[in-house]
Structure formats: C-alpha cells, structure tokens
Design a protein around this motif. Sequence first.
Motif, PDB file in Angstrom:
ATOM      1  N   VAL A 136       0.984  -0.958   0.245  1.00 34.05           N
ATOM      2  CA  VAL A 136       0.133  -0.036   0.172  1.00 34.05           C
ATOM      3  C   VAL A 136       1.311   1.245  -0.106  1.00 34.05           C
ATOM      4  O   VAL A 136       1.278   1.207   1.003  1.00 34.05           O
ATOM      5  CB  VAL A 136      -0.552   0.221   1.344  1.00 34.05           C
ATOM      6  N   PRO A 137       0.445   2.235  -0.263  1.00 35.89           N
ATOM      7  CA  PRO A 137       1.125   3.746  -0.314  1.00 35.89           C
ATOM      8  C   PRO A 137       1.362   4.507   1.097  1.00 35.89           C
ATOM      9  O   PRO A 137       0.666   3.933   1.778  1.00 35.89           O
ATOM     10  CB  PRO A 137       0.452   4.709  -1.436  1.00 35.89           C
ATOM     11  N   LEU A 138       3.023   4.241   1.195  1.00 35.29           N
ATOM     12  CA  LEU A 138       3.377   5.062   2.655  1.00 35.29           C
ATOM     13  C   LEU A 138       3.467   6.362   2.615  1.00 35.29           C
ATOM     14  O   LEU A 138       4.529   6.677   1.629  1.00 35.29           O
ATOM     15  CB  LEU A 138       3.694   3.889   3.276  1.00 35.29           C
ATOM     16  N   GLN A 139       3.557   7.264   3.636  1.00 33.28           N
ATOM     17  CA  GLN A 139       4.118   8.287   3.719  1.00 33.28           C
ATOM     18  C   GLN A 139       5.205   7.501   4.863  1.00 33.28           C
ATOM     19  O   GLN A 139       5.187   7.208   6.042  1.00 33.28           O
ATOM     20  CB  GLN A 139       3.157   8.937   4.608  1.00 33.28           C
ATOM     21  N   ALA A 140       6.587   8.167   4.177  1.00 31.96           N
ATOM     22  CA  ALA A 140       7.816   7.798   4.936  1.00 31.96           C
ATOM     23  C   ALA A 140       9.049   8.324   4.837  1.00 31.96           C
ATOM     24  O   ALA A 140       9.371   9.203   3.655  1.00 31.96           O
ATOM     25  CB  ALA A 140       7.970   6.085   4.616  1.00 31.96           C
ATOM     26  N   ASP A 141      10.156   8.495   5.671  1.00 34.05           N
ATOM     27  CA  ASP A 141      11.200   9.308   6.004  1.00 34.05           C
ATOM     28  C   ASP A 141      12.092   8.692   4.046  1.00 34.05           C
ATOM     29  O   ASP A 141      12.820   9.318   3.875  1.00 34.05           O
ATOM     30  CB  ASP A 141      11.623   9.390   6.487  1.00 34.05           C
TER      31      ASP A 141
END
Length: 163
Positions: A136-141
């Motif tokens: 799934v798409p994720l927000q991460a560094d």
Amino acid sequence: MRIYGIVGYKNAGKTGLMERLVTEITGRGFSVSTLKHAHHSFDVDHPGKDSYRHRQAGAHQVLLSSRQRWALMTELRDAAEPSLGELLTRLDPVDLVLVEGYKRDTHAKVEAHRAETGNPLIARSDSTIRAIASDVPLQADQPVFDLNDTKAVADFILREVGL
C-alpha cells in the motif's frame, strides 16, 4: 563482499521478495548468495538418512556431497548461535549476499510490509532500513516501493551497494 538485508514481520512478504530479487539480480549477471535467519529449530536432514544418523551419533559437522550439490551441517550442541558476521565468512565470494532476517544487525536493509498484517513499520525506529517495499502507499522518511516492483527494489539495492 556486499550485503543487503530484507526484514519485516511474519507474512510481510520477505521470502517472496528475496526470491524475486535473486532472480532479478542474477538475471543481470551478478552472483548472489542468500543467508536466512530462522527463529525456530529447523532440520535440513531427515530421520533414517545416513547423514542424519551421523549427526545423531554426535558428529560436530557432516558434509553431504553429490554430483549436483554439497551441504555442510554444523551442530551447535550447546554453543552460542554464530553472529551474522561469522556466518558471512563461511560463504564463497559473490557480488552480493541478500540476508533475510537479522533485523537487529547494522547492515542496510529494505523492509517488506503488508498492510493486512497490521504491524507497525520497523523503519520508523530503525535507521538501518533504507527503503520500504509495501503493498500500500505509505508516507515515510525512506523511499517507498511497491512490494511487487522487484525491478525498482533491485535497482535501489544495486545502487546502494555500488553495483
């Protein structure tokens, strides 16, 4: 020897990603070996076979050889489990060793992640994780790749290790 890890919780897709990466990277002409950590007791030998009987009799090491392959089994008995570094010294030289597991070691890693498992991202608290491969798409560094985009994950790893 260059090493790169694949980590993640159970059922996150680590083994499938490892398998696809080996196919992709060897297909590009690089030699690859793998090293997998097991959290449980395992046996590559079977009761009744000669090599099993040798180990059961107390042999420290049993080397089994045929025209197609050879395997060296070492019984730890009560000795400590070897470190990743110690195990790596036992491998023949190759372009890249892909390591499944050993998430607490300091080598660079890609985290395999499947949302359905409900597990948190290891990457949020582990700076050795350089990228995430997720379903799934994720927000991460870190960079996030589609878990099934093996080519993109392989490109990333090969850039990271200088191949």
